[in-house]
Design a protein around this motif. Structure first.
Motif, short mmCIF file in Angstrom:
data_model
loop_
_atom_site.label_atom_id
_atom_site.label_comp_id
_atom_site.label_asym_id
_atom_site.label_seq_id
_atom_site.Cartn_x
_atom_site.Cartn_y
_atom_site.Cartn_z
N GLY A 1 -14.48 5.65 8.19
CA GLY A 1 -14.27 4.52 9.08
C GLY A 1 -13.26 3.50 8.58
O GLY A 1 -12.97 2.53 9.28
N TYR A 2 -12.70 3.72 7.39
CA TYR A 2 -11.71 2.78 6.85
C TYR A 2 -10.83 3.51 5.85
O TYR A 2 -11.19 4.57 5.32
CB TYR A 2 -12.39 1.60 6.16
CG TYR A 2 -13.09 1.96 4.85
CD1 TYR A 2 -12.50 1.68 3.61
CD2 TYR A 2 -14.31 2.60 4.84
CE1 TYR A 2 -13.13 2.01 2.41
CE2 TYR A 2 -14.95 2.94 3.65
CZ TYR A 2 -14.36 2.65 2.44
OH TYR A 2 -14.98 2.99 1.27
N VAL A 3 -9.66 2.95 5.59
CA VAL A 3 -8.76 3.46 4.55
C VAL A 3 -7.80 2.34 4.17
O VAL A 3 -7.53 1.44 4.98
CB VAL A 3 -7.98 4.71 5.04
CG1 VAL A 3 -6.89 4.33 6.05
CG2 VAL A 3 -7.38 5.47 3.87
N ILE A 4 -7.30 2.38 2.95
CA ILE A 4 -6.31 1.42 2.48
C ILE A 4 -4.95 2.09 2.43
O ILE A 4 -4.82 3.18 1.86
CB ILE A 4 -6.65 0.88 1.08
CG1 ILE A 4 -8.10 0.42 0.99
CG2 ILE A 4 -5.67 -0.25 0.69
CD1 ILE A 4 -8.47 -0.67 1.94
N LEU A 5 -3.94 1.46 3.05
CA LEU A 5 -2.56 1.89 2.86
C LEU A 5 -1.96 0.98 1.79
O LEU A 5 -1.71 -0.20 2.05
CB LEU A 5 -1.77 1.79 4.16
CG LEU A 5 -2.21 2.72 5.31
CD1 LEU A 5 -1.21 2.64 6.45
CD2 LEU A 5 -2.38 4.16 4.85
N ALA B 1 -2.53 -8.04 -2.45
CA ALA B 1 -1.71 -8.72 -1.45
C ALA B 1 -0.61 -7.81 -0.94
O ALA B 1 0.03 -7.10 -1.72
CB ALA B 1 -1.10 -9.98 -2.06
N GLY B 2 -0.42 -7.81 0.38
CA GLY B 2 0.62 -6.98 0.98
C GLY B 2 0.16 -5.60 1.36
O GLY B 2 0.91 -4.86 2.00
N SER B 3 -1.06 -5.23 0.99
CA SER B 3 -1.61 -3.94 1.39
C SER B 3 -2.28 -4.08 2.75
O SER B 3 -2.50 -5.19 3.23
CB SER B 3 -2.63 -3.45 0.36
OG SER B 3 -2.04 -3.26 -0.90
N ALA B 4 -2.62 -2.95 3.35
CA ALA B 4 -3.26 -2.96 4.66
C ALA B 4 -4.56 -2.18 4.62
O ALA B 4 -4.63 -1.10 4.04
CB ALA B 4 -2.33 -2.35 5.71
N VAL B 5 -5.59 -2.76 5.23
CA VAL B 5 -6.85 -2.05 5.46
C VAL B 5 -6.85 -1.61 6.92
O VAL B 5 -6.66 -2.43 7.82
CB VAL B 5 -8.07 -2.97 5.20
CG1 VAL B 5 -9.36 -2.22 5.51
CG2 VAL B 5 -8.07 -3.46 3.76
#
Length: 227
Positions: free
Chosen positions: A35-39, A193-197
């Motif tokens: 249901g989630y991932v980090i880019l 900082a600057g990453s996306a969930v």
């Protein structure tokens, strides 16, 4: 999904894996199943600084539960770096593989959790039968929200929390209109900082209180496949 818990539960598991080690296929699988991932393709400091400068003067309104949670909604037409973020290449390339080439942006909001923010309860962003909170956007059958963070999310600065796989449950406890203060299977996710969930809009998620010295700023953009 299991029943919500109480304050006697142990500290939640921390998902602080090295997200750069996941292949494209593993990232898609993690988003679809968990249901989630980090880019982790982080923006450079100059890009983050441009976004911070543009959102700083935005007029925000407080949430009904805390003056320390402030929001500016529907900011997609702000122009500059804020509007450009809608087409941020690393995210769009991922979404095209996930959804197909035709993608529709559904909503775009700015949120700031200031020191003293009490945290956001576990909730879903998908409410299929209509919602006073999310409007028609929440009724899309398939949607992903992209959460860009402008500061590091440490354990004391409103880190993201999520109940993995909760979007798959058909139990009454997974009613998308429910909210929970806590859950025994929730996971704390630190983010640079600057990453996306990226989250499935049906997964239960929220954040922890901000007991740290700085505000946590987030730009949240929702996308759905054109189909």
């Amino acid at each position: 999904m299991a029943h919500p818990t109480d304050k006697s539960r142990p500290h939640p598991r921390i998902d602080d894996r090295d997200w750069t080690q996941l292949t494209l296929g593993q990232r898609i699988q993690h988003l679809e199943v968990e249901g989630y991932v980090i880019l982790p393709e982080r923006m450079d400091p100059a890009h983050i600084a441009r976004l911070k400068e543009q959102v700083a003067p935005m007029e925000t309104i407080p949430a009904d539960y805390s003056d320390n949670q402030r929001v500016a909604a529907r900011i997609q037409f702000a122009g500059g770096a804020v509007s450009d973020l809608i087409a941020y290449p690393p995210t769009i390339e991922f979404l095209k593989v996930l959804f197909g080439n035709e993608i529709v942006m559904m909503s775009y909001d700015y949120a700031r959790s200031e020191p003293g923010h009490p945290g956001i309860s576990l909730h879903t962003d998908g409410q299929p039968y209509g919602s006073e909170i999310f409007g028609y956007e929440g009724s899309a059958p398939s949607m992903v929200r992209v959460l860009y963070y402008l500061q590091d999310l440490t354990e004391d600065v409103s880190p993201f929390r999520v109940v993995p796989r909760s979007h798959l449950s058909m139990h009454v406890d997974a009613n998308p209109y429910m909210r929970y203060s806590d859950h025994p299977e929730q996971v704390l996710v630190p983010v640079k900082a600057g990453s996306a969930v990226l989250i499935n809009h049906k997964v239960f998620h929220g954040n922890y209180p901000n007991t740290g010295p700085w505000a946590r700023e987030m730009l949240a953009i929702a996308f759905r496949p054109a189909w």
